[in-house]
Design a protein around this motif. Structure first.
Motif, PDB file in Angstrom:
ATOM      1  N   TRP A 128       0.640  -1.238  -0.133  1.00 46.09           N
ATOM      2  CA  TRP A 128      -0.119  -0.075   0.106  1.00 46.09           C
ATOM      3  C   TRP A 128       1.059   1.087   0.006  1.00 46.09           C
ATOM      4  O   TRP A 128       1.922   1.454   0.934  1.00 46.09           O
ATOM      5  CB  TRP A 128      -0.871   0.184   1.388  1.00 46.09           C
ATOM      6  N   ASP A 129       0.654   2.159  -0.987  1.00 47.30           N
ATOM      7  CA  ASP A 129       1.397   3.550  -1.128  1.00 47.30           C
ATOM      8  C   ASP A 129       0.367   4.477  -0.698  1.00 47.30           C
ATOM      9  O   ASP A 129      -0.456   4.738  -1.953  1.00 47.30           O
ATOM     10  CB  ASP A 129       2.207   3.583  -1.986  1.00 47.30           C
ATOM     11  N   PHE A 130       0.223   5.160  -0.033  1.00 50.25           N
ATOM     12  CA  PHE A 130      -0.903   6.205   0.199  1.00 50.25           C
ATOM     13  C   PHE A 130      -0.275   7.631  -0.347  1.00 50.25           C
ATOM     14  O   PHE A 130       0.823   8.154   0.063  1.00 50.25           O
ATOM     15  CB  PHE A 130      -1.437   6.527   1.722  1.00 50.25           C
ATOM     16  N   GLN A 131      -1.164   8.463  -1.193  1.00 52.73           N
ATOM     17  CA  GLN A 131      -0.897   9.876  -1.387  1.00 52.73           C
ATOM     18  C   GLN A 131      -2.341  10.839  -1.122  1.00 52.73           C
ATOM     19  O   GLN A 131      -3.155  10.488  -1.026  1.00 52.73           O
ATOM     20  CB  GLN A 131      -0.485   9.705  -2.752  1.00 52.73           C
ATOM     21  N   SER A 132      -1.707  12.197  -1.034  1.00 52.50           N
ATOM     22  CA  SER A 132      -2.608  13.093  -0.825  1.00 52.50           C
ATOM     23  C   SER A 132      -2.472  14.457  -1.541  1.00 52.50           C
ATOM     24  O   SER A 132      -1.127  14.586  -1.815  1.00 52.50           O
ATOM     25  CB  SER A 132      -2.953  13.564   0.687  1.00 52.50           C
ATOM     26  N   TRP A 133      -3.353  15.131  -2.116  1.00 50.14           N
ATOM     27  CA  TRP A 133      -3.276  16.452  -2.787  1.00 50.14           C
ATOM     28  C   TRP A 133      -2.910  17.434  -1.704  1.00 50.14           C
ATOM     29  O   TRP A 133      -2.696  18.520  -2.006  1.00 50.14           O
ATOM     30  CB  TRP A 133      -4.410  16.747  -3.874  1.00 50.14           C
ATOM     31  N   VAL A 134      -3.201  17.248  -0.538  1.00 50.59           N
ATOM     32  CA  VAL A 134      -2.980  18.149   0.761  1.00 50.59           C
ATOM     33  C   VAL A 134      -1.605  17.934   1.047  1.00 50.59           C
ATOM     34  O   VAL A 134      -1.034  17.118   1.642  1.00 50.59           O
ATOM     35  CB  VAL A 134      -3.957  17.903   1.905  1.00 50.59           C
ATOM     36  N   PRO A 135      -0.702  19.242   0.748  1.00 49.64           N
ATOM     37  CA  PRO A 135       0.820  19.119   1.075  1.00 49.64           C
ATOM     38  C   PRO A 135       1.170  18.739   2.493  1.00 49.64           C
ATOM     39  O   PRO A 135       1.915  17.810   2.726  1.00 49.64           O
ATOM     40  CB  PRO A 135       1.205  20.689   0.909  1.00 49.64           C
ATOM     41  N   LEU A 136       0.479  19.227   3.469  1.00 48.96           N
ATOM     42  CA  LEU A 136       0.920  18.835   4.960  1.00 48.96           C
ATOM     43  C   LEU A 136       0.462  17.419   5.213  1.00 48.96           C
ATOM     44  O   LEU A 136       1.486  16.825   5.906  1.00 48.96           O
ATOM     45  CB  LEU A 136       0.303  19.693   5.919  1.00 48.96           C
ATOM     46  N   LEU A 137      -0.499  16.782   4.679  1.00 46.75           N
ATOM     47  CA  LEU A 137      -1.034  15.570   4.924  1.00 46.75           C
ATOM     48  C   LEU A 137      -0.015  14.468   4.299  1.00 46.75           C
ATOM     49  O   LEU A 137       0.157  13.584   4.856  1.00 46.75           O
ATOM     50  CB  LEU A 137      -2.379  15.508   4.415  1.00 46.75           C
ATOM     51  N   SER A 138       0.356  15.040   3.007  1.00 43.23           N
ATOM     52  CA  SER A 138       1.134  13.927   2.210  1.00 43.23           C
ATOM     53  C   SER A 138       2.483  13.550   2.939  1.00 43.23           C
ATOM     54  O   SER A 138       3.083  12.587   2.682  1.00 43.23           O
ATOM     55  CB  SER A 138       1.446  14.498   0.817  1.00 43.23           C
ATOM     56  N   PHE A 391      -7.210  -9.965 -13.154  1.00 40.64           N
ATOM     57  CA  PHE A 391      -7.024  -9.823 -11.736  1.00 40.64           C
ATOM     58  C   PHE A 391      -6.250  -8.627 -11.679  1.00 40.64           C
ATOM     59  O   PHE A 391      -5.203  -8.051 -12.118  1.00 40.64           O
ATOM     60  CB  PHE A 391      -6.239 -10.909 -11.031  1.00 40.64           C
ATOM     61  N   PRO A 392      -6.748  -7.578 -10.884  1.00 39.74           N
ATOM     62  CA  PRO A 392      -6.188  -6.463 -10.398  1.00 39.74           C
ATOM     63  C   PRO A 392      -4.913  -6.283  -9.840  1.00 39.74           C
ATOM     64  O   PRO A 392      -4.951  -6.199  -8.577  1.00 39.74           O
ATOM     65  CB  PRO A 392      -7.265  -5.509  -9.924  1.00 39.74           C
ATOM     66  N   VAL A 393      -3.938  -6.496 -10.476  1.00 44.91           N
ATOM     67  CA  VAL A 393      -2.460  -6.496  -9.823  1.00 44.91           C
ATOM     68  C   VAL A 393      -1.984  -5.104  -9.058  1.00 44.91           C
ATOM     69  O   VAL A 393      -1.279  -5.285  -8.536  1.00 44.91           O
ATOM     70  CB  VAL A 393      -1.586  -7.294 -10.580  1.00 44.91           C
ATOM     71  N   LYS A 394      -2.439  -4.334 -10.043  1.00 41.67           N
ATOM     72  CA  LYS A 394      -2.188  -2.942  -9.328  1.00 41.67           C
ATOM     73  C   LYS A 394      -3.385  -1.798  -9.770  1.00 41.67           C
ATOM     74  O   LYS A 394      -3.864  -2.073 -10.498  1.00 41.67           O
ATOM     75  CB  LYS A 394      -0.785  -2.343 -10.337  1.00 41.67           C
ATOM     76  N   LEU A 395      -3.665  -1.103  -8.562  1.00 44.93           N
ATOM     77  CA  LEU A 395      -4.858  -0.013  -8.631  1.00 44.93           C
ATOM     78  C   LEU A 395      -4.749   1.068  -7.982  1.00 44.93           C
ATOM     79  O   LEU A 395      -4.293   0.978  -6.600  1.00 44.93           O
ATOM     80  CB  LEU A 395      -6.136  -0.890  -8.547  1.00 44.93           C
ATOM     81  N   ASP A 396      -5.197   1.936  -8.332  1.00 47.27           N
ATOM     82  CA  ASP A 396      -5.237   3.251  -7.513  1.00 47.27           C
ATOM     83  C   ASP A 396      -6.832   3.372  -6.951  1.00 47.27           C
ATOM     84  O   ASP A 396      -7.862   3.193  -7.740  1.00 47.27           O
ATOM     85  CB  ASP A 396      -5.270   4.591  -8.453  1.00 47.27           C
ATOM     86  N   ALA A 405      -4.799   5.496  -2.372  1.00 49.28           N
ATOM     87  CA  ALA A 405      -3.607   4.542  -2.197  1.00 49.28           C
ATOM     88  C   ALA A 405      -3.378   3.773  -3.575  1.00 49.28           C
ATOM     89  O   ALA A 405      -4.597   3.402  -4.326  1.00 49.28           O
ATOM     90  CB  ALA A 405      -4.436   3.422  -1.197  1.00 49.28           C
ATOM     91  N   THR A 406      -2.251   3.434  -3.766  1.00 57.01           N
ATOM     92  CA  THR A 406      -1.715   2.593  -4.780  1.00 57.01           C
ATOM     93  C   THR A 406      -1.587   1.289  -3.997  1.00 57.01           C
ATOM     94  O   THR A 406      -0.779   0.914  -3.381  1.00 57.01           O
ATOM     95  CB  THR A 406      -0.655   3.271  -5.449  1.00 57.01           C
ATOM     96  N   VAL A 407      -2.297  -0.015  -4.730  1.00 58.31           N
ATOM     97  CA  VAL A 407      -2.235  -1.273  -4.137  1.00 58.31           C
ATOM     98  C   VAL A 407      -1.763  -2.028  -5.210  1.00 58.31           C
ATOM     99  O   VAL A 407      -2.040  -2.365  -6.540  1.00 58.31           O
ATOM    100  CB  VAL A 407      -3.564  -1.722  -3.644  1.00 58.31           C
ATOM    101  N   THR A 408      -0.736  -2.920  -4.721  1.00 66.21           N
ATOM    102  CA  THR A 408       0.148  -3.454  -5.605  1.00 66.21           C
ATOM    103  C   THR A 408       0.158  -5.006  -5.165  1.00 66.21           C
ATOM    104  O   THR A 408       0.838  -5.182  -3.942  1.00 66.21           O
ATOM    105  CB  THR A 408       1.629  -3.021  -5.868  1.00 66.21           C
ATOM    106  N   PHE A 409      -0.111  -5.959  -5.888  1.00 65.94           N
ATOM    107  CA  PHE A 409       0.001  -7.382  -5.595  1.00 65.94           C
ATOM    108  C   PHE A 409       1.410  -7.751  -6.069  1.00 65.94           C
ATOM    109  O   PHE A 409       1.488  -8.280  -7.186  1.00 65.94           O
ATOM    110  CB  PHE A 409      -1.099  -8.136  -5.890  1.00 65.94           C
ATOM    111  N   GLN A 410       2.410  -7.992  -4.924  1.00 63.21           N
ATOM    112  CA  GLN A 410       3.917  -8.301  -5.522  1.00 63.21           C
ATOM    113  C   GLN A 410       4.135  -9.659  -5.626  1.00 63.21           C
ATOM    114  O   GLN A 410       4.935 -10.007  -6.582  1.00 63.21           O
ATOM    115  CB  GLN A 410       4.592  -7.664  -4.487  1.00 63.21           C
ATOM    116  N   GLU A 411       3.545 -10.529  -4.918  1.00 63.30           N
ATOM    117  CA  GLU A 411       3.898 -11.849  -4.977  1.00 63.30           C
ATOM    118  C   GLU A 411       2.616 -12.621  -4.597  1.00 63.30           C
ATOM    119  O   GLU A 411       1.777 -12.385  -3.911  1.00 63.30           O
ATOM    120  CB  GLU A 411       5.074 -11.996  -4.025  1.00 63.30           C
ATOM    121  N   PHE A 412       2.546 -14.076  -5.379  1.00 63.29           N
ATOM    122  CA  PHE A 412       1.765 -15.076  -4.927  1.00 63.29           C
ATOM    123  C   PHE A 412       2.251 -16.481  -5.137  1.00 63.29           C
ATOM    124  O   PHE A 412       3.088 -16.451  -6.126  1.00 63.29           O
ATOM    125  CB  PHE A 412       0.382 -14.762  -5.840  1.00 63.29           C
ATOM    126  N   ARG A 413       2.006 -17.237  -4.343  1.00 67.70           N
ATOM    127  CA  ARG A 413       2.507 -18.405  -4.380  1.00 67.70           C
ATOM    128  C   ARG A 413       1.769 -19.521  -3.824  1.00 67.70           C
ATOM    129  O   ARG A 413       1.145 -19.210  -2.468  1.00 67.70           O
ATOM    130  CB  ARG A 413       4.054 -18.681  -4.051  1.00 67.70           C
TER     131      ARG A 413
END
Length: 438
Positions: A128-138, A391-396, A405-413
């Motif tokens: 999970w990588d979170f971003q915001s357009w609010v400068p202080l919050l980011s 399958f959604p391996v990467k999505l905003d 949030a950008t969610v990335t499915f890095q690994e599966f086994r």
């Protein structure tokens, strides 16, 4: 949809059921007029899985009227009760909401256990990588690497994100364990691996915990956020300057087709007619401090015991005016609204892979188990949409009005694990109040 403070009732007539001759919405009318005797009689003869004095509200709750329903503006009975300001009613709705949530989990349990049993055992890692357009919050937004182990009807989720709301984030070393073989009251456990304590999630809350939660609700803004997907479309993302072609890249170990998500709108509303000027100033100061990297502990934030507010003036609207209002625009009956609305269109990208071994339906079952974590519930809601193939391996995804949030499915086994990772370590002690928001 018809509203009455502080309980929502929406009459839906089953096929073949003839309404009361005195009007098309008799349950609504009873609540509107405070007619407890007639309402009691109607409840005995009709269902109350319905949307739209306090005696009527308590009577509906006693007959398990659904509390999680919302009207066209996204307001729930609990939101309206907070606005009205009657402490007893807020407490009653909150308790019933939590009771119905527990019952809902237990109703789904057999289906979930069957689905987990049929699914192969696996290890899944997502970021999970979170971003915001609010400068202080980011500046204070976290990232998180989540690891999920699934074996039989057991699931373990390891995460570094203890709590995350629009106002604060709290880091740590957290493990969530679902044990499908255990009794329902013992199935869900959260471990704090730093403090070596654990909490059972669906424990019965103490009276003090409930009262403190009511204090917080009565001193905070009322929020409603709806992700509108009515006009959503997907178009293939393009790459290249001179010769444009569809974008296809590897995400982790999986080849994926990239799409642009169009028409995704977050509609948010915030109400504060129940707050004093002191409440508003205090909440603003807390928000500013948190945006600069502070935390709630530094604020000496102790919920103050809240008394019921003075009731709003009685409304002068007749039942005939109320019932004849345009659908979704019934007159407001309570305290004068102080409401701020906003709409934000999100530009998002999603990468779909045909190579990913797990299907979306299987992912939804796993996410439903770990839904107590708020941001995972947002992911679950998003992937329930009609997505492009794969399958959604990467999505905003938007998780709050100011945060994506950008969610990335890095690994599966597919794999097997030792049973010990699904049990509480012997040296951990129980702390029922470690995670008050779960």
């Amino acid at each position: 949809e018809l509203w009455s403070l502080p309980v929502l009732v929406c009459q839906v007539w089953p096929l073949g059921l003839i309404p009361d001759p005195r009007g098309p919405f008799p349950v609504h009318e009873c609540v509107f007029k405070g007619d407890v005797r007639r309402l009691s009689a109607l409840i005995r003869t009709q269902g109350i899985a319905q949307k739209d004095s306090h005696e009527c509200a308590h009577l509906l709750l006693a007959h398990n009227a659904p509390v999680k329903v919302k009207n066209a503006q996204g307001w729930s009975p609990l939101a309206e009760a907070i606005s009205y300001g009657d402490r007893q009613m807020i407490s009653a709705l909150l308790r019933k909401l939590k009771q119905q949530s527990r019952e809902s989990v237990e109703e789904k349990r057999p289906r979930l256990l069957k689905a987990l049993k049929e699914l192969g055992d696996f290890y899944l890692e997502l970021h999970w990588d979170f971003q915001s357009w609010v400068p202080l919050l980011s500046r204070i937004l976290p990232s998180d690497a989540c690891k999920i182990h699934k074996q039989g009807i057991n699931i373990r989720l390891d995460t570094t994100l203890i709590d995350f709301t629009d106002m604060k984030c709290q880091r740590g070393d957290l493990s969530f364990i679902f044990n499908g073989d255990a009794a329902p009251s013992e199935s869900f456990v959260v471990l704090d691996n730093e403090q070596k304590v654990y909490q059972r999630i669906h424990h019965e809350e103490s009276e003090m915990e409930t009262e403190e939660e009511v204090d917080i609700l009565m001193s905070s803004d009322i929020y409603s956020a709806t992700l509108s997907t009515k006009s959503i479309t997907f178009t293939r993302a393009q790459t290249g300057w001179l010769f444009r072609e569809d974008k296809t890249e590897r995400v982790g170990n999986f080849l994926a087709d990239f799409y642009l998500v169009n028409g995704l709108v977050l509609e948010s509303r915030k109400r504060r007619e129940h707050l004093s000027e002191e409440d508003i100033l205090r909440n603003k100061a807390i928000m500013e401090s948190l945006s600069k990297g502070g935390n709630l502990m530094e604020q000496n934030f102790e919920p103050v015991r809240r008394q019921s507010l003075t009731p709003p003036s009685p409304n002068t609207i007749s039942w005939e005016e109320y019932i004849s209002a345009e659908s979704g625009k019934a007159p407001h009956l309570g305290r004068e609204l102080v409401c701020k609305e906003s709409k934000k269109t999100f530009k998002a990208t999603i990468a779909m892979s045909q190579e990913f071994p797990l299907g979306i339906e299987s992912l939804l079952n796993v996410l439903e188990v770990i839904a107590p974590f708020k941001h995972f519930n947002k992911l679950r809601e998003f992937v329930q949409m009609k997505l492009p193939p794969g399958f959604p391996v990467k999505l905003d995804i938007p998780v709050f009005p100011t945060i994506t949030a950008t969610v990335t499915f890095q690994e599966f086994r597919y794999d097997e694990f030792h049973d010990s990772i699904f049990t509480i370590p012997d040296d951990y002690k129980e702390d029922p109040s470690r995670f008050p928001d779960l």
